[in-house]
Design an enzyme around this catalytic site. Structure first.
Site, PDB file in Angstrom:
ATOM      1  N   LYS A 168      17.434  47.198 -10.297  1.00 35.36           N
ATOM      2  CA  LYS A 168      17.304  48.608 -10.675  1.00 35.36           C
ATOM      3  C   LYS A 168      18.177  49.487  -9.776  1.00 35.36           C
ATOM      4  CE  LYS A 168      14.283  51.642  -9.580  1.00 35.36           C
ATOM      5  NZ  LYS A 168      13.015  52.214  -9.150  1.00 35.36           N
ATOM      6  N   ASP A 186      13.076  52.130 -14.836  1.00 41.96           N
ATOM      7  CA  ASP A 186      11.970  52.399 -13.922  1.00 41.96           C
ATOM      8  C   ASP A 186      10.704  52.529 -14.771  1.00 41.96           C
ATOM      9  OD1 ASP A 186      12.146  54.786 -15.219  1.00 41.96           O
ATOM     10  OD2 ASP A 186      12.143  56.030 -13.418  1.00 41.96           O
TER      11      ASP A 186
END
Ligand code: SF4
Length: 258
Positions: A168, A186
């Site tokens: 991420k 997320d």
């Protein structure tokens, strides 16, 4: 004699025979038919979005917010990387509060090393898991200097080798610092992808790949931010604001309130 015989036989046939009750034992012994289990209702799979619908949704996001910005404050790719590493399980606002002062004194890997772990810890002590994060900030700065000439590398694989940085983090940095068409998933993007039916998936990676597959390239630079902002301010986890949602007619979530 023959007459008598006929009349007896006629009488016999005219009496309706009463069906014999089956022997009680036999009834009890008969196997009971297995109770039919009603099949579990399968959740209806929402109809996939058509390419035209996806295009329409992102056109609306673009019209409403042509240049969406991330909310993590940073000065360059390095400070962006540090800010993203610090943001794990913390709010952007909380990270910004701490990094404003930190980045004023250390906006490069070498300045961060000069500052040292103990002082970094002091700057970021309001952020959750700050001890471990301070360690990572120092370690990743060392690695950037030792292996990447003090620059943040430009590939996901290389960024992922840095302490505290995962997929991420790499996707955020590649997208925001280098304009790559990556999709960082997320908690907000994960929820929006699943609820809307745009890209359902059990893991962030599944949602990431699903979104990359359906979102047209012309929207990919900003898609990550549009979806984060949508999840953060409209498609809220507990009480989604469907009545003001830009894409409420397209959303496939059965529980939407409009
Ligand atoms: S309609 Fe509701 S559930 Fe669907 S995307 Fe909009 S806010 Fe989220």
């Amino acid at each position: 004699m023959a007459k008598i015989t006929r009349s007896i036989s006629a009488k016999k046939t005219s009496v309706p025979s009463v069906p014999k009750k089956p022997a009680k034992k036999a009834v009890e012994a008969a196997p009971k038919p297995a109770a039919k289990k009603s099949p579990k209702p399968k959740p209806l799979k929402p109809k996939p979005w058509t390419p035209a619908e996806v295009y329409e949704a992102f056109s609306r996001f673009r019209k409403a917010n042509p240049e969406p910005k991330g909310e993590l404050e940073h000065l360059n790719p390095y400070t962006l990387l540090v800010a993203v590493v610090l943001s794990a399980q913390a709010t952007d606002a909380g990270v910004n509060k701490a990094t404003r002062a930190l980045f004023a004194v250390a906006d490069t890997p070498s300045k961060m090393l000069e500052l040292g772990e103990e002082k970094v810890r002091e700057y970021i002590k309001t952020i959750g898991l700050y001890r471990n994060k301070a360690k990572n900030v120092i370690a990743l700065s060392e690695k950037l200097i030792a292996e990447f000439g003090g620059e943040v590398p430009r590939t996901r694989a290389e960024i992922e080798t840095l302490p505290g940085a995962g997929r991420k983090t790499a996707n955020v940095v590649l997208n925001m610092a280098y304009g790559e068409h990556t999709m960082a998933v997320d908690t907000h993007v994960f929820r929006v992808g699943n609820r809307t039916g745009l890209a359902a998936g059990n893991t962030p990676l599944e949602v990431e790949l699903g979104l990359e597959k359906v979102i047209p390239s012309e929207f990919m630079l900003h898609a990550h931010h549009w979806l984060i902002l949508h999840g953060r301010y409209t498609c809220l986890a507990r009480k989604p604001r469907c009545e003001v949602c830009l894409i409420n007619d397209l959303c496939r979530w059965p529980e939407k309130t409009v």
